[in-house]
Design a protein around this motif. Structure first.
Motif: not given
Length: 293
Positions: A7-8, A31, A55-58, A62, A64, A91, A98
């Protein structure tokens, strides 16, 4: 259990580590590139992860893309099915697109933020079975994320009181502070005031109080005024009083101004960043930088 937390957001990494570290060893990646590198090195060393919290949003890669890369690394080594690492997407994205994409890429669970302790542990138990508490690694905390080493200002350990109605918040603060002294807990403002009163009566007053504001019953504001009134009744004023740091999710300037008027020394917003807290305690003279190493 061997877990990799990706996770960022440092606060999210620390929260998930706090929830899972009693049950096994947790590595951290900030990251996607770091996560892939850690996963590859683990495979090469025969140190396979049982669980990935991803996490997804990094920035950069990302979640995925990272998940696809991890599954490809496993495929190249013939690791498939139940032998593969279990992946939980952790996330803030709640949309079905998503979620569907993550499952099609090979995740086993999807947990949305803000992370709740019981939900996450329930999902992990579904994937790994019963969780068993392991002895903590006493050297694991320090130097995470490049945090400088500090020490308590005196040669004896400090005495800290953590006041929060949220168990996870209490544990996070304990993890940050326990290297510098003994941590006691209070679950609301009334307990905090009682703890300070007993400490003063015993002549073993606290060096620091980390005090939440939003608590049931007696709030942090009420507790702070009660603490300062107890000190005044016992002839304790100014720099001789306990240092009080408000640790709260409230970012309202009115709350901040009110707390300073009531006698706090600092105001740290949640999620509490370890470096911010330690820098604050250095500024207040509770800790000092350790130059002996």
């Amino acid at each position: 259990m061997k877990c990799l937390i990706v996770d960022d957001d440092p606060a999210c990494r620390r929260l998930i580590k706090c929830l899972l570290s009693p049950y096994g060893h947790c590595d951290l990646a900030h990251d996607g590139h770091e996560a892939i590198g850690a996963f590859r090195m683990a495979l090469e060393a025969g140190y396979c992860y049982d669980l990935i919290c991803l996490d997804i949003m990094m920035p950069g890669l990302d979640g995925h893309e990272v998940l696809a890369a991890l599954r490809e690394l496993e495929r190249q080594r013939g690791i498939r099915g139940s032998d593969a690492a279990k992946v939980v997407m952790t996330t803030a994205l709640m949309d079905s697109q998503n979620c569907i994409q993550a499952f099609s890429e090979g995740c086993e669970s999807y947990v949305t933020k803000p992370i709740e302790e019981q939900q996450l542990l329930a999902e992990v138990r579904k994937l790994l079975g019963d969780l068993h508490r392991e002895a903590p690694d006493p050297g694991a905390l320090r130097q995470q994320g490049g945090v400088p080493r500090y020490r308590f200002v005196r040669n004896t350990p400090g005495r800290f009181l953590i006041v929060d109605d949220d168990r996870v918040c209490r544990e996070l603060l304990k993890e940050m502070l326990s290297s510098y002294g003994h941590c006691d807990f209070a679950y609301d403002g009334a307990e905090a005031a009682d703890a300070l009163r007993l400490a003063i009566e015993d002549g073993t007053s606290y060096d620091l109080v980390c005090l939440d504001i939003m608590m049931p019953g007696t709030t942090g504001h009420d507790a702070l005024m009660a603490i300062r009134a107890l000190e005044a009744a016992n002839g304790i004023y100014g720099s001789d009083g306990v240092k009080v740091v408000m640790t709260t999710a409230l970012r309202d300037p009115k709350q901040c101004i009110q707390a300073f008027r009531e006698g706090c020394e600092s105001f740290v917003t949640k999620p509490v960043d370890e470096q911010v807290l330690l820098d604050t305690l250095c500024r207040l003279g509770v800790l000092k930088e350790d130059t002996t190493g």
